[in-house]
Enzyme design. Structure first.
Site, mmCIF file in Angstrom:
data_model
loop_
_atom_site.group_PDB
_atom_site.id
_atom_site.type_symbol
_atom_site.label_atom_id
_atom_site.label_comp_id
_atom_site.label_asym_id
_atom_site.label_seq_id
_atom_site.Cartn_x
_atom_site.Cartn_y
_atom_site.Cartn_z
ATOM 1 C CD GLU A 48 -1.999 4.566 3.152
ATOM 2 O OE1 GLU A 48 -2.603 3.732 3.827
ATOM 3 O OE2 GLU A 48 -0.769 4.729 3.247
ATOM 4 C CG ASP A 84 2.688 2.837 2.357
ATOM 5 O OD1 ASP A 84 1.583 2.290 2.326
ATOM 6 O OD2 ASP A 84 3.485 2.737 3.305
HETATM 7 C C1 GLC Z 1 0.076 1.828 4.506
HETATM 8 C C2 GLC Z 1 -0.261 0.483 3.927
HETATM 9 C C3 GLC Z 1 -0.269 -0.523 5.019
HETATM 10 C C4 GLC Z 1 1.100 -0.552 5.656
HETATM 11 C C5 GLC Z 1 1.521 0.819 6.141
HETATM 12 C C6 GLC Z 1 2.985 0.866 6.439
HETATM 13 O O1 GLC Z 1 -0.923 2.308 5.319
HETATM 14 O O2 GLC Z 1 -1.472 0.550 3.222
HETATM 15 O O3 GLC Z 1 -0.634 -1.786 4.565
HETATM 16 O O4 GLC Z 1 1.107 -1.440 6.729
HETATM 17 O O5 GLC Z 1 1.299 1.794 5.164
HETATM 18 O O6 GLC Z 1 3.731 0.824 5.263
#
Ligand code: GLC
Ligand code: CA
Length: 571
Positions: A290, A226
């Site tokens: 991500e 994340d």
């Molecule tokens: C990422 C997740 C999202 C979350 C954010 C904070 O982007 O995909 O859903 O709110 O991180 O953890």
């Protein structure tokens, strides 16, 4: 032979291929499960791990290779579980560690790899270490695990810098000392209840290596990481440049750009360490980033050969439904990844964006952060048609593809959700100006005639399902020729049979608005324009819509053709 029968043949043909192939980290189709909305086993209206276990065969039948689960860890659910209070336990709302083990075993038994979500940028404010930090004095080792700072201004009444939360509002919250006086501030790039870890602190680094080991030892096949681009902050935490801030605000979800909190070079040392750990496990575990970084070249840095294996290609998700734009993005993505020897990934939807059925049914423009009842509503028919064409294009590309639960049913967002029911912190943090992400997180429809569309016993659902979900329920599409579900199933079978994931793209120049390329034995043609064009040569294998006239490729349609060369060699 109908398309369905053809697909059956290929499924049979490929049934004894090892599933997934040895190179799954370069080719897998990964299906994202959002646990709270996938399937509920105990009737509380919230999806859970036993619900997933129960429904896993439906996913295996679809022909995917792996599942990725959004967080199910112990959490007060201030950001739907992306606020983790205990990284080594399951939240009671989702079940127990034993339920997790059972789910994992079932998935592996069905030949599916399992990827879990890791949230290393921040914890919950209810995490034991954050509670200890609050109780400890400024300058203490407990506070050093998070990002505490004194405020600016005469009495520390101003935040330490000008950073803003991705969910809007300031990225700093002031604490209160035990005696009631105002204290230090702590950083949270997301909600107030998501304090950022201090990744300069060796204890934090060691702790996460241990968390990785905990799940690897349990048998998971990898991690989706994340906000992987935000762990390290620029030294001294300088203010963000106003121009960067403005650009960040203009981004629909504030995740995407450059600044002292994003994509710092030193973040890569963290991932080199994780990769070294993964490599001590056998045989083939995966890390997927991500990272909403400003360019595909910056993104490729996360997948250098001693770092992660994959990174989400949000450039592709952000592409307009436009041949020239898509082709440029595809070429840039492949080139940037080839440079570092990594596979390219493709994605159209996830739990943070408006589903592609709804997105592609809107007039062109920036991607909205949620759609409300009073907003311009998507054209569902057009959106579904384009989404199916976009999906067939995506699944024909070499590399890995990520699907979001429900896209195989052609689900739209809930675009008329009652504002009072919204749970995404973006909604209140933006002073009720941005709907946020609840619309794409609605519980899945399984059986049209069951209460709650079969989501769980008794019919409770934590968010209401829109009316359109009844006709889109899985049992209404299963084995129904022409349904979106069958289109996915057929495409996944052909993708495997024709080894598209390990192929290459050879462009063929064609009419404006049309993409045409050869990948192995197939020619893929996507008409993104609003005019029909003549159908290129080749035997039709599948189409994103039923074709009235096989000599014409209608607007917003993708077809897969067996190329001429292949036909000749067969005859
Ligand atoms: C990422 C997740 C999202 C979350 C954010 C904070 O982007 O995909 O859903 O709110 O991180 O953890
Ligand atoms: Ca439940």
């Amino acid at each position: 032979m109908t398309l369905e029968e053809t697909a059956m043949t290929f499924t049979e043909l490929t049934a004894d291929l090892e599933t997934p192939g040895p190179d799954w980290r370069r080719t897998a189709v990964v299906y994202q499960i959002y646990p709270r909305s996938f399937a509920d086993s105990n009737g509380d209206g919230i999806g859970d791990l036993p619900g997933i276990t129960h429904r896993l065969p439906a996913l295996a039948e679809l022909g995917i290779d792996a599942i990725w689960l959004s967080p199910f860890y112990k959490s007060p659910q201030a950001d739907a579980g992306y606020d983790v209070a205990d990284y080594r336990d399951v939240d009671p709302v989702f079940g127990t560690l034993a339920d997790f083990d059972a789910m994992l075993e079932r998935a592996h038994g069905l030949g599916l790899k399992v990827i879990v979500d890791l949230v290393p940028n921040h914890s919950s404010d209810e995490h034991e270490w954050f509670q200890a930090a609050l109780a400890a004095a400024p300058g203490s080792p407990e506070r050093d695990r998070y990002m505490f700072r004194d405020g600016r201004g005469e009495n520390g009444e101003l935040p330490p810098n000008n950073w803003e939360s991705c969910f809007r509002g300031p990225a700093w919250t002031r604490t209160t000392n035990a005696d009631g006086t105002p204290g230090q501030w702590y950083l949270h790039l997301f909600d107030t209840k998501q304090p950022d870890w201090n990744w300069e602190n060796p204890e934090v680094r060691a702790e996460f290596l241990d968390v990785l080991r905990f799940w690897l030892d349990r048998g998971v096949d990898g991690f989706r990481v994340d906000v992987a681009h935000s762990l390290i902050k620029a030294p001294g935490l300088p203010d963000q440049e106003p121009a960067e801030q403005a650009a960040q605000d203009a981004e629909t979800d504030g995740f995407f750009l450059s600044g002292p909190m994003w994509d710092q070079d030193r973040v890569h040392e963290v991932y080199r360490g994780w990769r070294a750990l993964l490599d001590t496990y056998s045989p083939d575990r995966i890390l997927c980033a991500e990272a909403w970084v400003p360019s595909l070249d910056r993104l490729a840095r996360y997948v250098r050969d001693d770092e992660m294996h994959q990174a989400f290609n949000f450039g592709y998700l952000e592409s307009e439904w436009d041949a020239a734009h898509l082709r440029a993005t595809i070429d840039k993505s492949v080139a940037a990844n080839e440079e570092v020897g990594a596979p390219t990934t493709w994605v159209l939807s996830n739990h943070d964006v408006v589903r592609h059925v709804s997105r592609l049914g809107l007039p062109a423009g920036p991607r909205p952060n949620g759609i409300r009842a009073g907003d311009v509503q998507p054209d569902h028919e057009l959106g579904l048609r384009r989404a199916r064409a976009a999906t067939l294009l995506m699944l024909s590309l070499p590399g890995s593809a990520y699907m979001y639960q429900g896209e195989e049913l052609g689900l739209p967002d809930h675009t008329a959700l009652d504002d009072d029911l919204r749970q995404d912190p973006t909604w209140w943090r933006s002073q009720y100006t941005e709907a946020g992400r609840d619309g794409c997180r609605v519980p899945l429809p399984w059986e049209a005639d069951e209460p709650g569309l079969g989501f769980g016993p008794g019919g409770a659902t934590w968010l209401p399902q829109p009316d359109s979900y009844a006709t889109l329920a899985r049992d209404r599409q299963d084995e129904v020729e022409g349904s979106t579900l069958e289109m996915y199933r057929t495409a996944l079978a052909f993708r495997r049979a024709f080894a598209l994931a390990v192929g290459t793209i050879e462009w063929i120049e064609t009419a404006p608005g049309v993409l045409q390329f050869v990948n192995g034995e197939l020619t893929i043609v996507a008409n993104t324009g609003n005019q029909a064009v003549p159908m290129p040569e080749g035997e039709l294998l599948m189409s994103s819509v039923e074709l009235a006239d096989p000599t014409t490729l209608p607007a917003d349609t993708t077809v897969w053709l067996l190329t001429e060369v292949f036909n000749e060699s067969q005859s």
